[in-house]
Every structure is written in C-alpha cells, then in structure tokens.
Design an enzyme around this catalytic site. Structure first.
Site, PDB file in Angstrom:
ATOM      1  N   ASN A   7      23.200  22.308  19.278  1.00 44.28           N
ATOM      2  CA  ASN A   7      21.970  23.079  19.900  1.00 44.28           C
ATOM      3  C   ASN A   7      21.371  23.196  21.472  1.00 44.28           C
ATOM      4  O   ASN A   7      21.291  22.051  21.667  1.00 44.28           O
ATOM      5  CB  ASN A   7      20.187  22.480  19.503  1.00 44.28           C
ATOM      6  CG  ASN A   7      19.371  23.196  19.943  1.00 44.28           C
ATOM      7  OD1 ASN A   7      19.329  24.786  20.940  1.00 44.28           O
ATOM      8  ND2 ASN A   7      17.936  22.820  19.989  1.00 44.28           N
ATOM      9  N   ARG A  99      23.167  26.450  16.847  1.00 47.10           N
ATOM     10  CA  ARG A  99      21.853  27.249  17.104  1.00 47.10           C
ATOM     11  C   ARG A  99      21.781  27.955  17.639  1.00 47.10           C
ATOM     12  O   ARG A  99      22.304  27.737  19.392  1.00 47.10           O
ATOM     13  CB  ARG A  99      21.073  26.794  17.582  1.00 47.10           C
ATOM     14  CG  ARG A  99      19.898  27.137  17.494  1.00 47.10           C
ATOM     15  CD  ARG A  99      18.405  26.443  18.028  1.00 47.10           C
ATOM     16  NE  ARG A  99      16.890  26.942  18.689  1.00 47.10           N
ATOM     17  CZ  ARG A  99      16.849  27.192  19.496  1.00 47.10           C
ATOM     18  NH1 ARG A  99      16.954  26.591  20.213  1.00 47.10           N
ATOM     19  NH2 ARG A  99      15.559  27.749  19.723  1.00 47.10           N
ATOM     20  N   HIS A 189      11.792  30.954  16.287  1.00 48.07           N
ATOM     21  CA  HIS A 189      12.408  29.521  15.349  1.00 48.07           C
ATOM     22  C   HIS A 189      12.399  30.821  13.532  1.00 48.07           C
ATOM     23  O   HIS A 189      11.927  30.124  13.015  1.00 48.07           O
ATOM     24  CB  HIS A 189      10.199  29.795  15.745  1.00 48.07           C
ATOM     25  CG  HIS A 189       9.569  29.014  16.608  1.00 48.07           C
ATOM     26  ND1 HIS A 189       8.612  29.104  17.547  1.00 48.07           N
ATOM     27  CD2 HIS A 189      10.656  27.958  17.814  1.00 48.07           C
ATOM     28  CE1 HIS A 189       8.704  27.874  18.059  1.00 48.07           C
ATOM     29  NE2 HIS A 189       9.313  27.505  18.680  1.00 48.07           N
ATOM     30  N   ARG A 250       3.178  28.779  27.447  1.00 41.94           N
ATOM     31  CA  ARG A 250       3.448  30.361  28.362  1.00 41.94           C
ATOM     32  C   ARG A 250       1.502  30.900  27.416  1.00 41.94           C
ATOM     33  O   ARG A 250       0.971  30.040  26.479  1.00 41.94           O
ATOM     34  CB  ARG A 250       3.766  30.576  26.360  1.00 41.94           C
ATOM     35  CG  ARG A 250       6.396  30.312  26.893  1.00 41.94           C
ATOM     36  CD  ARG A 250       6.674  31.766  25.805  1.00 41.94           C
ATOM     37  NE  ARG A 250       8.213  30.823  25.736  1.00 41.94           N
ATOM     38  CZ  ARG A 250       8.984  30.169  24.989  1.00 41.94           C
ATOM     39  NH1 ARG A 250       7.896  29.840  23.598  1.00 41.94           N
ATOM     40  NH2 ARG A 250       9.451  29.743  25.120  1.00 41.94           N
ATOM     41  N   GLU A 396      15.209  22.692  11.329  1.00 43.16           N
ATOM     42  CA  GLU A 396      16.194  23.502  11.673  1.00 43.16           C
ATOM     43  C   GLU A 396      18.104  22.991  11.599  1.00 43.16           C
ATOM     44  O   GLU A 396      18.501  23.847  10.757  1.00 43.16           O
ATOM     45  CB  GLU A 396      16.049  23.900  12.560  1.00 43.16           C
ATOM     46  CG  GLU A 396      14.971  24.331  13.185  1.00 43.16           C
ATOM     47  CD  GLU A 396      14.043  25.050  14.584  1.00 43.16           C
ATOM     48  OE1 GLU A 396      13.656  23.534  14.438  1.00 43.16           O
ATOM     49  OE2 GLU A 396      13.965  25.518  15.083  1.00 43.16           O
TER      50      GLU A 396
END
Ligand code: ADP
Length: 417
Positions: A7, A99, A189, A250, A396
């Site tokens: 990743n 990823r 996601h 965010r 993941e």
C-alpha cells in the site's frame, strides 16, 4: 503462495506478507507472516517491521525512493533476522498485490497487472492526482526488483462500488458533465467494505445474496456503505474521499456555495479552500484541538471540554444520519457493522451513534459493546434487537492477497483452457 501486499502512499509504504491459496481461503486459514511500514521515503526514513509472533524492529535509514524502500523491505523479509518461516530468498515471494486507490469506471474488479492495466491506472491519475502516482511508483519499483516472472495484481479502492446504480452515483449537475468528464460518485474504502460484508456473511453462515447491511469504516477517513445482496448500492465518499461523513480532518458534506462565500469573506484561494476542507476541518476543525478521536474523548472526560463534546456529537449525528438514509435505501437492513480505528475500539462512540436508532429496531447490549475492542469481532446488539450490530476489524490486506492469488489462478486456468 506468499503474496507481498503493498500500500504505497505519497511518502510511505505499508506492507504485509500473506500466505494464501485455494485451500487456505476455503478453510479461512490464510495468515499474515509479517507486516511493516516505512514512512518518510525520500529522506531519513522511519522503518517499522514485525514478523508475526516476534519482536518489532524499529530503525532509521536514508531511503531515497520507492525502489530503495521496497528493496529494504524485501531484504528484511528474506533475511534470517526476520525469522519468517519459509522465506529464504526473493524466489519465496510468489506474487505482489497492490492497493490502487482509483480505478475510475474502467476497473470493476481486481486485475493482473500488464502494460494495458498500467496505462489504465495512469488514465485515472487525473481523478486521484495524489494517490495513483504513488501506487504506480510502487508497481514500477516491484517490477524492477522482482522482474517479469513474479505476477502482480491491482486491487482498487473504488471497485466494490462499481455496482452502484446511476441513482446513487450521479450528482444532480448537468448530465453532459458526467458524460464529458466522468464526474460522479466513485466511493472509496471499497476493499474494506467488501471485507466487512464478507466477514459478516461467514460469521453468520449466510449466502452472499442474503447480506443486507450498512458497513461503517470509521478511522481517520470515514465512510459508510449500503450493501444489498452482498453488493454496494451506495456509499458516502464521492468523486473524491472528501464527501460524506465528518472525518478526522475532512469536512464531509458541505454546501458548495460556502466556497464562493468564503473567497469573498476570507479571501481564500481555491487551493486554500481545499486545504481547509481536507486538512483543517472535521473533528480537528470543530474541536479546534485534534483530529484524534481518542484525545477528544479524553478531553471531554477529563476536562469537560465543550468543543471536544461538540465535535464528537456532530461526528455521531452525521454517522447516524447516514445509517438512517441507507437503512431506507436498502428497504431495511439486517445489521450495522462498525470498523476502522474508531469503530473497532471506541465503545463510547458506538454507544453514542446507536443512541436514537431504537426506531430502527436496534437495541445495543451495553455489556457486549463495552467488552469489544482491540481487534476483536463480535455481536454488540441484544438478543431482542431486530437490527443487529457488530464490530468487525477490517482486513483489506487479506482481500488484496486473496484477489492476487485468484487473479493468478484465473489467468492460469484461462491459459490452460
Ligand atoms: P486510518 O483511517 O488512518 O487507517 P485508523 O483506522 O487507525 O486510521 O483510525 C484512527 C482513529 O481511530 C483516530 O481518530 C483514533 O483516535 C481512533 N482510535 C483508535 N483507538 C481508539 C480508542 N481506543 N478510542 C477511541 N478512538 C480510537
């Protein structure tokens, strides 16, 4: 098969080495052999490696680029110092799974990487200018180190949401802007939401078509997903990860007119506005203190801090609103699934989110809820609850490793046929 899962971020590489194959997947016994993280690639890098069941290694070293960082990872993984069973040389790493953040409309599933796939990922760079270039650098570094004999697969954050209908992915702006520029909701996601739906199905022994749930990935980035018949039908992040729920830094959903108003009132440029929305908002912006939920809970508890409480309450209210919206969109859900750093570890936040959802038939078992943290999965609703609630730690990397194995097996089968 040993799969190196990568990743790659803008200046970091996270990795795991996972042993997986058909039989291990069928028994759900594939396992992580080692994991690690290199931060500040390009300067004096911070290295943290750990083989499963062994003491962690922490050190600093100058690593000028991704190639050097990946080389450091591979040398450690195969060295006797790491002590990983069965990994003695680079030949014991059989495949690499990446990823990749943005697959646009092109990639609806994981794929083996070839030249056309790299071009496809390059085409998506303008949709994810910060993330896809880093993913591509990781792919190129792995190609240089392992050569063409080691297959690599790309697993996209957007792919799980490719099943959303137009009524979920279109914005109410002129349609030609979607046609011309592909402006739409993509969602992110996706690998996490897919894992949560899969793990829920195995925990309950259900077939995929019976999975009707709302999954909640609540970490630094936060998103919700409505899963119907095992497929994503809506998700809260949009064209970029900025949309949707309030996150660590965010803002989530904001009326776009605020932007123009702020250019007049504060003289903000477009890039200042985006920095404000992405980096200075959310829990950090509302509390004026920190983006870290654990610290906010502590401030609230220890000092009764009003702004910390407001930030947490706002966070929970937004999550609850999305749960309600997706419950309606699904025509009723069977379960809520909490995941991510906040969802997995904070019983208090889960309790505050669920307070008020009794109208959907949710009744939390306070004892079960309080007991679940630290990477454990389980039911947190009471026996009489019509809408169940679970905590499921996301993974993941496991799905990336499995997808990599499956993509290779499928290509082998196609060649054989
Ligand atoms: P990322 O999205 O970067 O992977 P994580 O999933 O690790 O991040 O989530 C980070 C968030 O989880 C932070 O806000 C952190 O405070 C929160 N968190 C982790 N542990 C706890 C805890 N025990 N209680 C409350 N919040 C926690």
């Amino acid at each position: 098969m040993n799969v190196l899962v990568l990743n790659c971020g803008s200046s970091s590489i996270k990795f795991q080495v996972i042993e997986t194959d058909k039989a291990l997947i069928a028994r759900d016994e594939d396992r992580c052999l080692a994991r690690g993280l290199i931060e500040r690639v390009g300067g004096l890098a911070l290295i943290r490696f750990q083989a499963t069941g062994r003491a962690p290694l922490k050190e600093d070293a100058p690593l000028r680029d991704y190639r050097a960082a990946l080389d450091r990872i591979v040398r450690w993984v195969i060295s006797p110092d790491s002590g990983i069973d069965g990994l003695r040389s680079a030949a014991d790493i059989h495949a690499v799974g990446h990823r990749v953040v943005h697959g646009g409309e092109k990639f609806r599933a994981s794929v083996l990487i070839d030249r056309a796939v790299i071009e496809g990922i390059e085409e998506c760079v303008e949709l994810a200018p910060l993330h896809n270039p880093a993913n591509l650098r990781g792919i190129r570094a792995a190609q240089e180190i392992f050569g063409p004999g080691v297959p690599q697969a790309a697993v996209f954050d957007t792919a799980f949401h490719a099943t959303m209908p137009p009524t979920a992915y279109l914005y109410g702006i002129p349609y030609h802007l979607y046609r011309r520029h592909k402006i739409r909701r993509y969602g992110f996601h996706g690998t996490s939401h897919r894992y949560l739906a899969y793990r829920y199905r195995t925990m309950r022994g259900l077939p995929k078509e019976k999975v009707n749930v709302v999954t909640l990935h609540l970490g630094n980035g936060c998103s919700a997903c409505a899963v119907k018949g095992g497929a994503s039908i809506n998700t809260s992040m949009g064209f970029t990860p900025l949309e949707g729920m309030l996150m660590g830094t965010r803002a989530g959903d904001v009326d776009a007119s605020v932007l123009e108003y702020l250019t007049h009132k504060e003289g903000f440029s477009l890039s200042e506005l985006l920095t404000m929305l992405n980096k200075q908002s959310g829990l950090l912006g509302v509390s004026g203190m920190t983006s870290d939920m654990r610290e906010l809970l502590e401030e609230e508890r220890e000092h009764g801090d009003r702004r910390a409480r407001l930030a947490i309450d706002l966070f929970c209210a937004v999550v609850r609103r999305y749960i309600g919206a997706y419950y309606a969109e699904l025509g009723g859900a069977d379960a809520l699934i909490f995941s991510g750093g906040i969802g997995e570890n904070s019983a208090a936040v889960r309790r505050r989110i669920c307070a008020g959802l009794e109208c959907l038939g949710l009744s939390l078992d306070q004892r079960r809820n309080a007991a679940l943290a630290g990477g454990k999965a389980g039911l947190i609703s009471s026996a009489r609850s019509r809408l169940r609630a679970y905590v499921i730690p996301t993974d993941e990397e496991l799905l990336i490793a499995r997808d990599t194995y499956r993509a290779i097996a499928a290509a082998g089968a196609a060649r054989g046929a």
